[in-house]
Design a protein around this motif. Structure first.
Motif, PDB file in Angstrom:
ATOM      1  N   LEU A 283     -12.259  13.957  -2.740  1.00  0.00           N
ATOM      2  CA  LEU A 283     -13.099  13.373  -1.703  1.00  0.00           C
ATOM      3  C   LEU A 283     -12.839  14.050  -0.364  1.00  0.00           C
ATOM      4  O   LEU A 283     -11.789  13.832   0.254  1.00  0.00           O
ATOM      5  CB  LEU A 283     -12.808  11.874  -1.606  1.00  0.00           C
ATOM      6  N   PRO A 284     -13.783  14.888   0.098  1.00  0.00           N
ATOM      7  CA  PRO A 284     -13.591  15.484   1.421  1.00  0.00           C
ATOM      8  C   PRO A 284     -13.706  14.393   2.494  1.00  0.00           C
ATOM      9  O   PRO A 284     -14.583  13.540   2.426  1.00  0.00           O
ATOM     10  CB  PRO A 284     -14.734  16.490   1.545  1.00  0.00           C
ATOM     11  N   VAL A 285     -12.787  14.437   3.466  1.00  0.00           N
ATOM     12  CA  VAL A 285     -12.742  13.417   4.508  1.00  0.00           C
ATOM     13  C   VAL A 285     -12.758  14.100   5.869  1.00  0.00           C
ATOM     14  O   VAL A 285     -11.997  15.042   6.103  1.00  0.00           O
ATOM     15  CB  VAL A 285     -11.457  12.563   4.362  1.00  0.00           C
TER      16      VAL A 285
ATOM     17  N   ASP B  80      -3.866   2.195  -2.303  1.00  0.00           N
ATOM     18  CA  ASP B  80      -3.041   3.396  -2.321  1.00  0.00           C
ATOM     19  C   ASP B  80      -3.909   4.616  -2.058  1.00  0.00           C
ATOM     20  O   ASP B  80      -5.061   4.691  -2.514  1.00  0.00           O
ATOM     21  CB  ASP B  80      -2.340   3.547  -3.671  1.00  0.00           C
ATOM     22  N   ARG B  81      -3.348   5.567  -1.315  1.00  0.00           N
ATOM     23  CA  ARG B  81      -4.104   6.766  -0.953  1.00  0.00           C
ATOM     24  C   ARG B  81      -3.220   8.001  -1.031  1.00  0.00           C
ATOM     25  O   ARG B  81      -2.038   7.945  -0.726  1.00  0.00           O
ATOM     26  CB  ARG B  81      -4.653   6.632   0.464  1.00  0.00           C
TER      27      ARG B  81
ATOM     28  N   ASP C 124      -2.480   3.766  -8.815  1.00  0.00           N
ATOM     29  CA  ASP C 124      -3.481   2.976  -8.097  1.00  0.00           C
ATOM     30  C   ASP C 124      -4.290   3.788  -7.094  1.00  0.00           C
ATOM     31  O   ASP C 124      -5.055   3.227  -6.307  1.00  0.00           O
ATOM     32  CB  ASP C 124      -2.811   1.791  -7.387  1.00  0.00           C
ATOM     33  N   ILE C 125      -4.125   5.099  -7.118  1.00  0.00           N
ATOM     34  CA  ILE C 125      -4.912   5.955  -6.219  1.00  0.00           C
ATOM     35  C   ILE C 125      -6.323   6.084  -6.778  1.00  0.00           C
ATOM     36  O   ILE C 125      -6.506   6.293  -7.973  1.00  0.00           O
ATOM     37  CB  ILE C 125      -4.241   7.334  -6.056  1.00  0.00           C
ATOM     38  N   ARG C 126      -7.308   5.962  -5.913  1.00  0.00           N
ATOM     39  CA  ARG C 126      -8.717   5.997  -6.328  1.00  0.00           C
ATOM     40  C   ARG C 126      -9.340   7.384  -6.237  1.00  0.00           C
ATOM     41  O   ARG C 126     -10.329   7.667  -6.903  1.00  0.00           O
ATOM     42  CB  ARG C 126      -9.525   5.035  -5.469  1.00  0.00           C
ATOM     43  N   ALA C 127      -8.796   8.222  -5.353  1.00  0.00           N
ATOM     44  CA  ALA C 127      -9.338   9.571  -5.144  1.00  0.00           C
ATOM     45  C   ALA C 127      -8.282  10.396  -4.425  1.00  0.00           C
ATOM     46  O   ALA C 127      -7.369   9.845  -3.814  1.00  0.00           O
ATOM     47  CB  ALA C 127     -10.615   9.520  -4.303  1.00  0.00           C
TER      48      ALA C 127
ATOM     49  N   MET D  38       0.861  -1.179   0.000  1.00  0.00           N
ATOM     50  CA  MET D  38       0.000   0.000   0.000  1.00  0.00           C
ATOM     51  C   MET D  38       0.896   1.227   0.000  1.00  0.00           C
ATOM     52  O   MET D  38       1.810   1.327   0.802  1.00  0.00           O
ATOM     53  CB  MET D  38      -0.876   0.017   1.248  1.00  0.00           C
ATOM     54  N   ARG D  39       0.657   2.126  -0.922  1.00  0.00           N
ATOM     55  CA  ARG D  39       1.389   3.387  -0.945  1.00  0.00           C
ATOM     56  C   ARG D  39       0.512   4.452  -0.311  1.00  0.00           C
ATOM     57  O   ARG D  39      -0.657   4.570  -0.642  1.00  0.00           O
ATOM     58  CB  ARG D  39       1.731   3.796  -2.368  1.00  0.00           C
ATOM     59  N   LEU D  40       1.113   5.218   0.571  1.00  0.00           N
ATOM     60  CA  LEU D  40       0.396   6.290   1.249  1.00  0.00           C
ATOM     61  C   LEU D  40       1.157   7.580   1.008  1.00  0.00           C
ATOM     62  O   LEU D  40       2.332   7.701   1.358  1.00  0.00           O
ATOM     63  CB  LEU D  40       0.302   6.009   2.751  1.00  0.00           C
TER      64      LEU D  40
END
Length: 143
Positions: free
Chosen positions: A97-99, A121-122, A67-70, A24-26
């Motif tokens: 995407l507001p979190v 990934d995020r 691979d980042i989705r948002a 997982m990449r962060l």
């Protein structure tokens, strides 16, 4: 012959742990420079801040972001503008995407828990001290 056990990363002194079963990449991105003033949530990026985002994008390998989705971000204007500018300059077709839990005064444990429970990934655009706390905890530091 038995299976190989998966290594575990303990995030002392917190009870949160991450089982390393997948890569997982962060990417933690602190918002770019914003004008001083109040209210804090409405501070906009300076010209220097916009240039900071441009320089960051120019230094990145877009393949690393594949691979980042948002693009996740806090609701503060400077974080939204940083995320928006990032998407514009990369040309990536990613939703913004507001979190909740990413504002400067929020408890970093909430976003840390969320990160450790996901396996994709995020890219998160937020604020210090929370991003620094999250990075430190994931890298084995205290606090």
């Amino acid at each position: 012959m038995g299976g190989v056990s998966q290594p575990r990363l303990k995030l002392a002194p917190s009870p949160v742990s991450l089982t390393l079963t997948e890569r997982m990449r962060l990417f933690l991105l602190r918002h770019a420079e914003a004008v001083p003033g109040t209210p804090d949530a409405e501070r906009v990026l300076t010209k220097k801040g916009q240039l900071q985002v441009k320089c960051l994008v120019e230094s990145l390998s877009l393949k690393a972001l594949s691979d980042i989705r948002a693009i996740e971000h806090s609701g503060f204007v400077r974080a939204v503008q940083t995320a928006t500018r990032f998407v514009e300059l990369t040309g990536l077709d990613l939703p913004l995407l507001p979190v909740t839990g990413l504002r400067p005064a929020d408890n970093a444990k909430r976003i840390l828990k969320d990160i450790t429970e996901t396996r994709h990934d995020r890219l998160i655009v937020g604020h210090n001290p929370n991003l620094a706390i999250v990075a430190g905890r994931l890298l084995g530091g205290g606090r």
